[in-house]
Design a protein around this motif. Structure first.
Motif, mmCIF file in Angstrom:
data_model
loop_
_atom_site.group_PDB
_atom_site.id
_atom_site.type_symbol
_atom_site.label_atom_id
_atom_site.label_comp_id
_atom_site.label_asym_id
_atom_site.label_seq_id
_atom_site.Cartn_x
_atom_site.Cartn_y
_atom_site.Cartn_z
ATOM 1 N N GLN A 74 6.118 1.791 3.999
ATOM 2 C CA GLN A 74 6.838 1.907 2.747
ATOM 3 C C GLN A 74 7.698 0.705 2.595
ATOM 4 O O GLN A 74 8.093 -0.170 3.527
ATOM 5 N N ILE A 75 7.198 0.129 1.184
ATOM 6 C CA ILE A 75 7.856 -1.085 0.811
ATOM 7 C C ILE A 75 8.914 -0.858 -0.238
ATOM 8 O O ILE A 75 8.468 -0.356 -1.102
ATOM 9 N N ARG B 288 -9.812 -1.053 2.417
ATOM 10 C CA ARG B 288 -9.255 -0.440 1.124
ATOM 11 C C ARG B 288 -7.707 -0.394 1.198
ATOM 12 O O ARG B 288 -7.160 -0.205 2.443
ATOM 13 N N TYR B 289 -6.874 -0.714 0.199
ATOM 14 C CA TYR B 289 -5.385 -0.851 -0.077
ATOM 15 C C TYR B 289 -5.395 0.081 -1.063
ATOM 16 O O TYR B 289 -5.540 -0.230 -2.189
ATOM 17 N N GLN B 290 -4.409 1.267 -0.555
ATOM 18 C CA GLN B 290 -4.058 2.061 -1.662
ATOM 19 C C GLN B 290 -2.648 2.103 -1.816
ATOM 20 O O GLN B 290 -1.868 2.096 -1.034
ATOM 21 N N GLU C 27 4.365 3.031 -1.163
ATOM 22 C CA GLU C 27 3.716 3.353 -0.027
ATOM 23 C C GLU C 27 2.222 2.684 -0.093
ATOM 24 O O GLU C 27 1.593 2.787 -1.019
ATOM 25 N N LEU C 28 1.979 1.656 0.845
ATOM 26 C CA LEU C 28 0.752 1.045 0.929
ATOM 27 C C LEU C 28 0.015 1.493 2.233
ATOM 28 O O LEU C 28 0.515 1.546 3.360
ATOM 29 N N ALA C 29 -1.053 1.798 1.969
ATOM 30 C CA ALA C 29 -2.040 2.412 3.220
ATOM 31 C C ALA C 29 -3.044 1.501 3.146
ATOM 32 O O ALA C 29 -3.808 0.986 2.018
ATOM 33 N N LEU D 116 0.119 -4.784 7.501
ATOM 34 C CA LEU D 116 1.119 -4.145 6.577
ATOM 35 C C LEU D 116 2.475 -4.399 6.811
ATOM 36 O O LEU D 116 3.242 -4.620 5.745
ATOM 37 N N GLU D 117 3.094 -4.646 7.996
ATOM 38 C CA GLU D 117 4.247 -5.071 8.234
ATOM 39 C C GLU D 117 4.792 -6.521 7.822
ATOM 40 O O GLU D 117 5.659 -6.672 7.136
#
Length: 153
Positions: free
Chosen positions: A12-13, A97-99, A108-110, A143-144
């Motif tokens: 979560q960003i 893949r970045y969603q 929310e980045l996956a 991601l962090e």
């Protein structure tokens, strides 16, 4: 033979999806947060993310270094950025893949990967290495780091 096949992590960003997208789609920044890809560069005159644009990703794992061609497969601002790495003969190897999804006032980045093809030589090389664990740990670390940068802007 064992090999990593898929993996995913989410974060979560506290930043808008478009702002986060602008960071992740600038492949020249990837070396700032990836523990494996230390540098990327556009090819064929490309300067921004667009479907079909190509780039090189320069990677390292300990003393081992390699470069992979990659082609962008999705470039939807604020929604998705993805690319496929290619082996030296042009065969698709891994889809990255970045969603992005709006959540509250943030994103929310996956990040995920899916092996499309892996050579026998690579599978053998992975026997003594916990590649699957290493990749999963790497995407969480990536991601962090993206989160930290995005929330500073």
């Amino acid at each position: 033979m064992p090999t990593a096949t898929t993996g995913e992590a989410r974060v979560q960003i506290d930043a808008a999806p478009l702002s986060v997208y602008q960071l992740i789609s600038d492949i020249t920044l990837m070396g700032e947060w990836s523990p494996e890809c230390y540098r990327s560069e556009w090819l064929d005159g490309a300067t921004t993310a667009a479907v079909g644009a190509r780039f090189w990703g320069h990677n390292r794992l300990g003393v081992i270094r390699w470069r992979r061609d990659a082609v962008i497969t999705a470039a939807e601002p604020g929604r998705e950025f993805s690319f496929t790495t290619l082996n030296p003969k042009g065969r698709e190897e891994t889809l990255w893949r970045y969603q992005l999804r709006p959540v509250g006032g943030g994103t929310e980045l996956a990040e995920s990967y899916r092996f499309l093809w892996c050579s026998i030589a690579s599978r053998i090389a992975e026997l003594p290495l916990p590649r699957d664990k290493q990749l999963r740990r790497g995407i969480q670390e990536t991601l962090e780091r993206i989160k930290a940068v995005a929330e500073q802007k």
